[in-house]
Design an enzyme around this catalytic site. Structure first.
Site, PDB file in Angstrom:
ATOM      1  CD  GLU A 154      -3.332   7.706   8.656  1.00  0.00           C
ATOM      2  OE1 GLU A 154      -3.026   7.900   9.844  1.00  0.00           O
ATOM      3  OE2 GLU A 154      -3.699   8.600   7.875  1.00  0.00           O
ATOM      4  CE  LYS A 214       0.162   6.669  -0.797  1.00  0.00           C
ATOM      5  NZ  LYS A 214      -0.670   7.282  -1.817  1.00  0.00           N
ATOM      6  CG  ASP A 260      -5.768   5.344  -5.797  1.00  0.00           C
ATOM      7  OD1 ASP A 260      -5.061   6.373  -5.919  1.00  0.00           O
ATOM      8  OD2 ASP A 260      -5.849   4.458  -6.662  1.00  0.00           O
ATOM      9  CE1 TYR A 277      -3.550  13.510   4.000  1.00  0.00           C
ATOM     10  CE2 TYR A 277      -5.274  12.002   3.291  1.00  0.00           C
ATOM     11  CZ  TYR A 277      -4.303  12.936   2.988  1.00  0.00           C
ATOM     12  OH  TYR A 277      -4.084  13.296   1.684  1.00  0.00           O
ATOM     13  CE  LYS A 282       2.028   4.514  -3.763  1.00  0.00           C
ATOM     14  NZ  LYS A 282       2.286   4.678  -5.157  1.00  0.00           N
ATOM     15  CB  CYS A 342     -17.732 -20.819 -37.081  1.00  0.00           C
ATOM     16  SG  CYS A 342     -16.814 -21.859 -35.936  1.00  0.00           S
ATOM     17  CB  CYS A 352     -16.851 -25.322 -38.861  1.00  0.00           C
ATOM     18  SG  CYS A 352     -18.262 -24.422 -38.220  1.00  0.00           S
ATOM     19  CB  CYS A 390     -20.425 -21.823 -34.365  1.00  0.00           C
ATOM     20  SG  CYS A 390     -20.320 -23.155 -35.568  1.00  0.00           S
ATOM     21  CB  CYS A 408     -18.350 -26.606 -35.195  1.00  0.00           C
ATOM     22  SG  CYS A 408     -17.124 -25.400 -34.703  1.00  0.00           S
TER      23      CYS A 408
HETATM   24  S1  IVH Z   1      -0.388  11.908   4.983  1.00  0.00           S
HETATM   25  C1  IVH Z   1       2.478  15.025   5.802  1.00  0.00           C
HETATM   26  N1  IVH Z   1      -2.236  10.041   5.030  1.00  0.00           N
HETATM   27  O1  IVH Z   1      -0.953   9.974  -0.461  1.00  0.00           O
HETATM   28  C2  IVH Z   1       1.847  13.798   5.298  1.00  0.00           C
HETATM   29  N2  IVH Z   1      -1.573  10.896   2.918  1.00  0.00           N
HETATM   30  O2  IVH Z   1       1.578   9.452  -1.808  1.00  0.00           O
HETATM   31  C3  IVH Z   1       0.966  14.043   4.164  1.00  0.00           C
HETATM   32  N3  IVH Z   1      -2.792   9.934   1.022  1.00  0.00           N
HETATM   33  O3  IVH Z   1      -0.081  13.316  -0.886  1.00  0.00           O
HETATM   34  C4  IVH Z   1       0.212  12.893   3.690  1.00  0.00           C
HETATM   35  N4  IVH Z   1      -4.087   8.598   2.189  1.00  0.00           N
HETATM   36  O4  IVH Z   1      -2.585  12.652  -1.107  1.00  0.00           O
HETATM   37  C5  IVH Z   1      -1.488  10.841   4.251  1.00  0.00           C
HETATM   38  N5  IVH Z   1      -3.882   8.426   5.226  1.00  0.00           N
HETATM   39  C6  IVH Z   1      -3.150   9.226   4.468  1.00  0.00           C
HETATM   40  C7  IVH Z   1      -3.280   9.254   3.061  1.00  0.00           C
HETATM   41  C8  IVH Z   1      -2.458  10.098   2.317  1.00  0.00           C
HETATM   42  C9  IVH Z   1      -3.779   9.024   0.979  1.00  0.00           C
HETATM   43  C10 IVH Z   1      -2.191  10.561  -0.177  1.00  0.00           C
HETATM   44  C11 IVH Z   1      -1.928  12.029  -0.042  1.00  0.00           C
HETATM   45  C12 IVH Z   1      -0.435  12.157  -0.224  1.00  0.00           C
HETATM   46  C13 IVH Z   1      -0.130  10.949  -1.027  1.00  0.00           C
HETATM   47  C14 IVH Z   1       1.332  10.545  -0.960  1.00  0.00           C
END
Ligand code: IVH
Length: 697
Positions: free
Chosen positions: A114, A116, A118, A226, A320, A414, A417, A433, A439
């Site tokens: 899934e 991650k 931000d 999640y 990451k 400029c 020139c 200019c 120039c």
């Molecule tokens: S699971 C027990 N799933 O990433 C597992 N975390 O770097 C707990 N985060 O603290 C986290 N997307 O704030 C999980 N699909 C995702 C996520 C996710 C973002 C964040 C979350 C976690 C941090 C860790």
């Protein structure tokens, strides 16, 4: 930071630094280092503790999550179950190693993959289906009570839906600000003359931690859930208990909570790697920012067997992506004078790697942008390079200022020139200019532009060659370019031999024109035979790019005819219009411009297109879009082929498009053609169309 080699001392330094950065990241202050630099510190600490296990105390940052507790103004709430963090994988090799370890320890497993997100993590507590609390992660054990703010979020239901509602449940998820909302918010701030926010993540964090929930309510925060924390089923019964991670997401969705639509349950490391590649491709078209992917073992029984360390589960890993935002030092702000006289400030930075390339320069566009961004020379700045987009200086890291930073002022004259810079029209953002005739920077840029691929494509003629020709006094502007002789080049150090040499049996003396110089003369000879539209592009008239040049060449057939045409006649041409027509007329009114055309004509540069009698007007009235890569045509030659046969070469597909030519890897344009029912041609069919025109049958 002073780096020490004594492991204990270095350990102490790292711990202190990491704790300071954590406090900022999770607290009220803006971060002073990039996520990537922070990850590197954590990694170093990890490696150090692996090598010296005696240093790994229970309160080391490798064993803890989030920020240590401090005074924040929000009530502290203890989580029923700890909120964990995740271990990181920074490469595909790290992911493969994680997967291999799983196979060794618990056998082949299905893995839930899934995005991650931000944002910032949140824990939502529901009692008997009613939302009672929203708490930030804090240090994992205790967080801040942001319930009032959470209640303003339309994504988070007050009451869970469905039949199987536990007595108590903690639901974990990520709060984020959708990109569109972030951009809208920043546009509004800019309109009000206020500084914009740096990125959606910090904006979301700031919005959720507002003291006044009414402010939070104005920010369209969203959540994706999640994970589950504490769970007491009571009367609801065990039958609703999910046996898999994917099952948890069905349960969460059933309760009316948002879950990610991008989640996939996959088997085997190849499928996981494909998912990661696809997710990275989608990275910039998602509603929120993501900084990687999270991989989780699907079976909850196996999750239990693998267990957790004090800070992260062993059954999950965060992959990451390479960072797109880094910090670097803005060493200087300089200005560049372009071929049309536009003066553009740009930043010179300590070289830094971002999204896979090393970046030293980034445009700052104009003086208003420098002011708006609030950057000073000497600042640590946030540099962002999202995918293929050009690198951008986002803004200064104000907290990292030392007081030695210098304000920057746009020069009044400029830099090349000395002529006073002006706004061409009142209120123009750009300064120019006005000395286009004399120039040096503008002349050099115009000459180099003539050599560029989009103009006459003279391989040896780049910025360096153009500067050498002007500096040696051989060219005073572009008028004499096509009359250059070997004797002229003998006066340019860049194009002469430094010492005696022998090549192909021929003795050559120091001071003779080099092979490169001879190639320049040959290249210029062939450039004279390029099609008329490229000659028009090379004249650097404002607003006259390849499209307008093609339209002018097709409509008038020769440069003298364009010169004689009235402004109204020019404006009448499809693809020209009043602005371009005015610019062309004004250009020809200038005596030294006329001199360029006359000297080029005398040197044999093409002044009119020959109508190729072997090419029929087979595409008269047809609009054609070519997309993907073709075997027999380049991007330019395909346009040429269409236009020379009377057709219109367009860049975008609409209902007015007659045909789309789809080469290899044709993307969204071919999809759009299909949606609109526009006929799609293969390259072979296209060649047939060029020869015979559309067949009525
Ligand atoms: S699971 C027990 N799933 O990433 C597992 N975390 O770097 C707990 N985060 O603290 C986290 N997307 O704030 C999980 N699909 C995702 C996520 C996710 C973002 C964040 C979350 C976690 C941090 C860790």
């Amino acid at each position: 930071m002073s780096e020490t080699t004594d492991p204990r001392a270095r350990h102490q330094e790292l711990v202190q630094e990491i704790e300071e950065h954590r406090a900022r990241y999770y607290g009220d202050d803006a971060p002073t280092i990039s996520d990537a630099a922070y990850d590197a510190l954590e990694r170093e600490l990890h490696d150090l503790e692996d090598a010296h296990p005696e240093l790994a105390e229970p309160d080391s940052p490798t064993q803890t999550v989030g920020a240590a507790r401090g005074e924040t103004g929000f009530a502290s709430v203890q989580h029923r179950e700890r909120m964990m963090s995740l271990d990181n994988a920074f490469s595909i090799e790290d992911v493969e190693a994680w997967f291999a370890r799983l196979e060794r320890e618990v056998g082949t497993q299905e893995v839930v993959c899934e995005p991650k997100i931000d944002g910032l993590s949140i824990s939502l507590t529901y009692e008997n289906g009613q939302l009672v609390r929203g708490v930030t992660r804090g240090d994992g054990t205790t967080g801040e009570d942001v319930t009032a703010n959470v209640r303003t979020m339309s994504d988070i239901p007050e009451t869970l839906s469905g039949d199987h509602i536990p007595d108590i449940v903690e639901i974990r998820g990520e709060v984020y600000l959708p990109l569109a909302a972030f951009e809208e918010l920043n546009a509004r701030l800019l309109e009000q003359g206020k500084p914009p926010y740096a990125n959606p993540r910090n904006t979301a964090a700031g919005s959720l931690r507002q003291k006044d929930p009414e402010v939070t309510a104005t920010r369209p925060l969203a959540v994706t859930t999640y994970a589950l924390g504490a769970l007491e089923w009571g009367q609801a019964g065990a039958d609703a208990r999910a046996e898999t991670q994917a099952g948890i997401y069905s349960v969460l969705a059933g309760w009316g909570l948002p879950v990610s639509e991008h989640t996939r349950t996959l088997s085997g490391v190849e499928a996981i790697e494909r998912f990661l590649a696809e997710l990275e491709d989608k990275r910039h078209s998602m509603v929120h920012e993501i900084d990687g992917a999270v991989l989780k073992v699907n079976s909850r029984v196996v999750q239990g067997q693998l267990g957790s360390t004090s800070r992260a589960p062993r059954w999950a890993v965060a992959y990451k992506f390479p960072p797109e935002e880094v910090h670097t030092k803005l060493e200087d702000i300089r200005v560049d004078v372009g071929r049309t006289g536009r003066v553009t400030p740009y930043g010179v930075m300590t070289p830094v790697t971002v999204a896979g390339s090393t970046v030293t320069y980034a445009t700052l566009h104009n003086r208003h942008e420098v002011k708006r961004k609030g950057v000073k020379i000497g600042d640590t700045v946030v540099l962002r390079k999202a995918g293929d987009v050009i690198p951008e200086i986002v803004g200064p890291v104000v907290a990292a200022r030392t007081g030695d930073e210098q304000d920057w002022e746009m020069p009044q004259g400029c830099p090349s020139c000395g002529t006073e810079l002006v706004e061409q029209k009142e209120g123009d953002k750009d300064l120019r200019c006005p000395n286009s005739q004399n120039c040096p920077a503008q002349i050099i840029d115009r000459i180099a532009f003539i050599g560029s691929r989009g103009a006459l494509d003279v391989e040896v003629l780049g910025e360096k060659a153009a500067a050498a020709l002007v500096d040696a006094g051989v060219l005073s502007n572009e008028a004499g370019l096509f009359s250059l002789t070997e004797a002229d080049l003998a006066r340019v150090p860049l194009f002469t031999l430094e010492s005696d040499s022998k090549k192909d049996g021929i003795e050559r003396k120091a001071g003779d024109v080099s092979t490169n110089g001879l190639r320049l003369l040959e290249n210029l000879e062939s450039a004279k035979r390029q099609p008329l539209w490229r000659v028009i592009v090379s004249l650097s008239m404002r607003h006259v790019g390849p499209t307008a040049s093609r339209a002018l060449a097709t409509a008038f057939g020769s440069l003298p005819s364009i010169r004689e045409a009235t402004e109204a006649q020019l404006a009448d041409v499809d693809g020209v219009g009043p602005t371009i027509a005015a610019s062309v007329t004004r250009w020809f009114d200038v005596a030294w411009h006329q001199d360029i055309v006359d000297q080029w004509a005398a040197a044999g540069v093409r002044m009119e297109d020959e109508r190729d009698s072997t090419v029929g007007r087979t595409l008269e009235g047809l609009t054609i879009v070519a997309t993907g890569s073709l075997e027999q045509f380049t991007r330019d030659s395909v346009k040429e082929a269409i236009i020379s046969r009377g057709g219109k070469a367009s860049g975008s597909v609409s209902k007015k498009t007659d045909y789309v030519v789809a080469g290899a890897n044709a993307g969204s344009k071919a999809d759009k053609a299909e949606q609109l029912g526009v006929p799609i041609l293969s390259e072979v069919q296209f060649v047939e169309l060029l020869e015979r025109g559309p067949q009525q049958d």
